[in-house]
Design a protein around this motif. Structure first.
Motif: not given
Length: 444
Positions: A264-266, A284-286, A318-320, A353-355
């Motif tokens: 995952y990437s931010f 993403l961190g969680h 937001i990326m993979r 979705c979580r975001c």
């Protein structure tokens, strides 16, 4: 999922990755570019899932900030014939073979001259590279380096049947009203041909996210989804809507390269400390403790436009695996078999979705009593002592201790060292008991 979740059951659908992947496979063969029939066909396919999607057309020659909308491009046929009559670099077999926006050509040339119009990747000898020339007229073909090294001497017939003509740039937009006038902007781009992570994945995940948002039980915010050609499309969209966007958009995300299952990437907004940045970093961190966090200086997608000086929208990416950091990037090896997978798409979808879920729950909880509440009197103290009950109570008490109206729910989750979604039900219960109020101001 608890009652605190605003989404339908699709959020938990175990087959969602496969469904998104199936849609990505349908999008795969289309020859998309920054204008033209491929973009419009893609938008029509999105509309089958998001019926409220509308298309916008901006005419060729329109000035959009410092740019001008280019002519449309349409390709019917393109190939090279070798001296022995073999047809190679056939556009009908792989649309990456033709340099994007190539002008028409039909002539016989020497191998020496042909070489000046060929593009390959010696470092990836079996890959067809992705090459474009949007703003300078030229023609060219992309070929694997393995095949290029085997080309015989002699004369070659090069043929490109393509038109450039005045038409329009087309993008898609879907808006879902919320309880407030504040908006969340979700953007992805529809200009890349047959490559999976960059960028069929963004289109597919955004489509299913839009469908999910459309079916939410309730929406605090309005959600605006845009499917644009990269750079020129986002610039055109902004040029037509800037004042309204600056007034209403309080958060949002650029979804790109969101379908592989490697990481995952931010990438932050230019500001770096907006509600979008803080939400995405936390989520993403969680989801994955090994998430890669890039800097603004590493930008390369449409966050460049949304966060440009004078525009200043709070948009994070937001990326993979980030564009430009995986070996198959911008080549035919970026496929739907070895790079983008159902599991990878499902992961990207859940992250997005979580975001959205975190933004919907964003608030500044404030306790209504002085001192610690007497939990038993409110029916919140466990009647049976055991490990989980004790840990749940401890988390509730920790959350209350930070509920001073100054810390957001996201801040409190970070301080409690838990994911924010672990606090949704806790704060709902506390609100039901009258022990907290939720101040819901959403700032950029």
């Amino acid at each position: 999922m608890s009652a605190s979740t605003p989404f339908s059951d699709e959020f938990l659908n175990p087959n969602i990755g496969r469904e998104i992947h199936d849609f990505a496979c349908q999008l795969w063969p289309i020859n998309r570019s920054i204008t033209g029939a491929g973009v419009r066909q893609t938008l029509e396919m999105i509309k089958a899932h998001v019926p409220t999607l509308v298309t916008r057309d901006i005419a060729t020659g329109t000035q959009v900030f410092d740019w001008t909308v280019p002519q449309e491009w349409f390709v019917r046929e393109a190939w090279i014939k070798t001296p022995d009559g073999r047809k190679i670099c056939d556009f009908s077999k792989n649309n990456l073979h033709l340099v994007g926006y190539s002008v028409a050509v039909n002539k016989t040339i020497s191998k020496e001259e042909l070489e000046t119009h060929l593009y390959s990747r010696p470092d990836l000898p079996d890959a067809i590279p992705y090459v474009t020339s949007y703003y300078k007229p030229r023609w060219g073909f992309c070929i694997t380096d393995t095949e290029r090294q085997q080309l015989p001497d002699g004369d070659y017939h090069v043929f490109v049947d393509a038109d450039h003509f005045d038409g329009s740039l087309t993008y898609g937009e879907a808006f879902f009203e919320g309880e407030t006038d504040d908006e969340i902007l979700i953007s992805t781009y529809v200009c890349h041909p047959s490559m999976a992570n960059n960028e069929i994945s963004g289109v597919a995940v955004s489509t299913f996210l839009a469908r999910l948002v459309a079916n939410m039980k309730s929406r605090r915010f309005g959600y605006r989804f845009v499917f644009v050609p990269e750079t020129i499309g986002s610039i055109a969209f902004l040029s037509q809507n800037l004042n309204a966007l600056k007034a209403k958009v309080k958060g949002g995300f650029n979804l790109t390269c969101i379908g592989d299952d490697r990481s995952y990437s931010f990438l932050p907004s230019r500001d770096g400390n907006t509600i979008s940045d803080n939400t995405a970093r936390h989520v993403l961190g969680h989801i994955d403790a090994s998430t890669t966090y890039f800097e603004w200086l590493d930008r390369g997608s449409d966050e460049r436009q949304y966060c440009a000086p004078g525009i200043d929208l709070p948009i994070a990416s937001i990326m993979r695996t980030k564009y430009g950091t995986y070996p198959e990037y911008h080549t035919s090896l970026d496929d739907l078999k070895t790079v983008v997978t159902p599991a990878g798409l499902a992961g990207g979808f859940v992250a997005a979705c979580r975001c959205v879920e975190a933004l919907e729950h964003h608030c500044f909880p404030k306790v209504t009593v002085l001192g610690e509440p007497q939990m038993g009197r409110h029916g919140l103290y466990p009647t049976l002592s055991h490990g989980k009950a004790s840990s749940d109570l401890r988390l509730m008490m920790n959350a209350i201790s930070y509920a001073d109206g100054q810390h957001s729910m996201l801040d409190i989750a970070t301080r409690c060292k838990v994911s924010v979604w672990m606090l949704y039900e806790i704060f709902d219960r506390l609100e039901e008991k009258g022990l907290i109020v939720k101040n819901d101001t959403l700032k950029k």
